[in-house]
Write a protein that holds these residues in place. Structure first.
Motif, PDB file in Angstrom:
ATOM      1  N   ASN A   1       6.452  32.957 -22.089  1.00  0.00           N
ATOM      2  CA  ASN A   1       5.177  32.659 -21.559  1.00  0.00           C
ATOM      3  C   ASN A   1       5.636  31.085 -20.854  1.00  0.00           C
TER       4      ASN A   1
ATOM      5  N   GLN B   1       5.576  30.719 -16.568  1.00  0.00           N
ATOM      6  CA  GLN B   1       4.696  29.500 -16.364  1.00  0.00           C
ATOM      7  C   GLN B   1       5.606  28.418 -15.455  1.00  0.00           C
TER       8      GLN B   1
ATOM      9  N   ASP C   1       6.794  35.083 -27.818  1.00  0.00           N
ATOM     10  CA  ASP C   1       5.970  35.050 -26.647  1.00  0.00           C
ATOM     11  C   ASP C   1       5.911  33.518 -26.063  1.00  0.00           C
TER      12      ASP C   1
ATOM     13  N   ALA D   1       1.309  27.055 -22.000  1.00  0.00           N
ATOM     14  CA  ALA D   1       1.660  28.468 -22.079  1.00  0.00           C
ATOM     15  C   ALA D   1       2.418  28.630 -23.439  1.00  0.00           C
ATOM     16  N   GLY D   2       2.775  27.750 -24.110  1.00  0.00           N
ATOM     17  CA  GLY D   2       3.386  28.091 -25.352  1.00  0.00           C
ATOM     18  C   GLY D   2       4.305  27.174 -26.107  1.00  0.00           C
TER      19      GLY D   2
END
Lengths: 225, 248
Positions: free
Chosen positions: B202, B206, B198, B126-127
């Motif tokens: 993120n 998640q 972000d 997710a990041g």
């Protein structure tokens, strides 16, 4: 900021901010109550000011009620969510090896404080609301009109040893709650200095001195009247 | 050493498991915990029983695969070690040792002591990365000045091996130490700044989606972490998340 307070971290912030507000309120409450030990007149004056000044009554009081309710309700919601995050429990779990009893049992010390708050509201807050806003008596005077009623009401409440015992026990739980809660609120707020010795030492001192002070006030009035 | 082992046995993800007692004898105190488990499994194979399934790979504390909850603690009673680095000298002759899988709704048991830690992978996806255009003229990372303090803190965060001991130890099964470390290792470095907003949003989204609990700052994760990941990383993630939320 959309969704911030629905996220796990947003809720941590909200719990921490409500806790910091409640800890500030507690300090202010203690500062006024301790006056009753040294000067009944000063206690009466301060109580009358707090009970009649519109900023306190119509701004701070609703904020306080919201803060208390939010802290308790969100505490329960998070506890339920956290329990669901581990469906099967460990057959053997040594929690004492890595964390304090206080940090693992915030829900129980919190419940004890909630029980105390119900008693405290029945003892002081509800009669106060009834006198001021139902009977419409904002004078703060005794029935015979001879001076303020606040000190008399306070000392009268601490005659019953059962009530004093309940208060003492509740403040022990408050101390346990604050022992973890104080530093936890700063950690949740993202304060990186949380681990510095001074802040932790201050938190421990706060968690001991304030509840101990409230216990002293209850016992002082019980044994002096 | 002669030991009694109480081990969680579970046929597969759908089956209901239970604790089963085993006896192992002549265990050397110089053995690692996993070597002791190997001895038990040889014994089980020789008697025609199903060996105990457990995760392991490098056996030198780097890969983050081993994941046992031993006598009520993730990776056992020693500090700063994974299960593979735990030695039998930490136990006494005649001891009863309870061995369970890491417990969390987000880490479902697959078989015996093996759990699915795919939730960590999905959080990383997710990041937990930086995007670099590798077209051939990429700037050498060593050419970017970074303070010693930031480099050290980023390296400390990056030592997280994603074993999941933090989740297993937390009374709330919270993954915030893991996510805090992964957010921090980039947040502290200039290369991580571009996608910082972000990334934290993120990864936290998640994490929440995976069903981990909320952190209540007990500090159990930090104590049990084999790599000594500090709670400071959670505080930093909280600041990053607040900042990202304000930016919108």
């Amino acid at each position: 900021m959309s969704g911030f307070f629905k996220s796990s971290i947003g809720r941590k912030y909200a719990m921490a901010l409500s806790a910091l507000f409640l800890m500030f309120f507690l300090l202010q409450h203690f500062a006024i109550n301790i006056l009753s030990v040294f000067s009944p007149n000063a206690f009466n004056e301060a109580s009358h000011f707090m009970g009649t000044f519109w900023v306190i009554q119509y701004v701070m009081q609703p904020v306080l009620i919201f803060g208390v309710m939010y802290h308790f309700i969100m505490g329960f919601i998070l506890e339920i969510k956290n329990r669901k995050a581990r469906v099967v429990k460990y057959a053997k779990n040594n929690g004492a090896a890595n964390s304090s009893w206080m940090s693992r049992n915030m829900i129980y010390s919190g419940l004890a404080i909630l029980g105390f708050l119900v008693l405290h509201f029945i003892d002081f807050w509800l009669p106060e609301i009834e006198t001021k806003y139902i009977q419409g008596d904002m004078s703060g005077l005794l029935a015979d009109g001879e001076g303020f009623r606040y000190y008399e009401e306070l000392t009268h409440k601490f005659v019953n040893p059962l009530r004093v015992g309940a208060y003492v026990l509740a403040f022990v739980f408050l101390s346990l709650h604050l022992m973890h809660g104080f530093s936890s609120a700063f950690q949740s707020s993202g304060v990186s200095s949380m681990r510095k010795q001074k802040l932790q030492a201050f938190g421990k001192a706060y968690a001991i001195i304030i509840p101990l002070g409230f216990i002293f006030i209850a016992l002082f009035h019980h044994f002096n009247h | 050493m002669n030991l009694t082992l109480k081990i969680w046995r579970q046929k597969d993800a759908q089956s209901k498991g239970k604790m089963v007692d085993y006896k192992v004898t002549e265990i050397s105190e110089h053995m690692s915990f996993l070597e002791m488990m190997d001895v038990l499994n040889e014994q089980l194979i020789n008697t025609g029983e199903e060996p105990v399934a457990f995760d392991h790979d490098c056996r030198e504390g780097i890969c983050g695969m081993c994941s046992m909850y031993i006598n009520g603690e993730a990776h056992g009673p020693d500090r700063g070690v994974t299960t593979c680095q735990l030695h039998m000298r930490m136990f006494k002759d005649g001891d009863t040792i309870t061995i369970e899988p890491f417990r969390a709704a987000a880490f479902p048991v697959l078989k015996d002591l093996v759990v699915d830690r795919g939730a960590f992978d999905r959080i990383q996806h997710a990041g937990g990365y930086i995007s670099v255009n590798t077209s051939g003229n990429t700037q050498d990372a060593n050419a970017i000045p970074i303070s010693k303090h930031a480099a050290d803190e980023a390296m400390d965060a990056a030592t997280c091996i994603g074993c999941g001991a933090c989740v297993a130890s937390c009374k709330n099964s919270s993954a915030m130490l893991f996510v805090g470390a992964k957010v921090s290792q980039y947040a502290l470095l200039p290369q991580g700044q571009v996608e910082a907003t972000d990334r934290v949003r993120n990864m936290v989204a998640q994490m929440d989606l995976e069903g981990f609990g909320n952190c209540t700052n007990t500090g159990a994760c930090e104590v049990e972490c084999p790599k000594g990941i500090s709670l400071e990383n959670i505080a930093r993630m909280n600041r990053e998340f607040l900042s990202a939320s304000i930016k919108g």
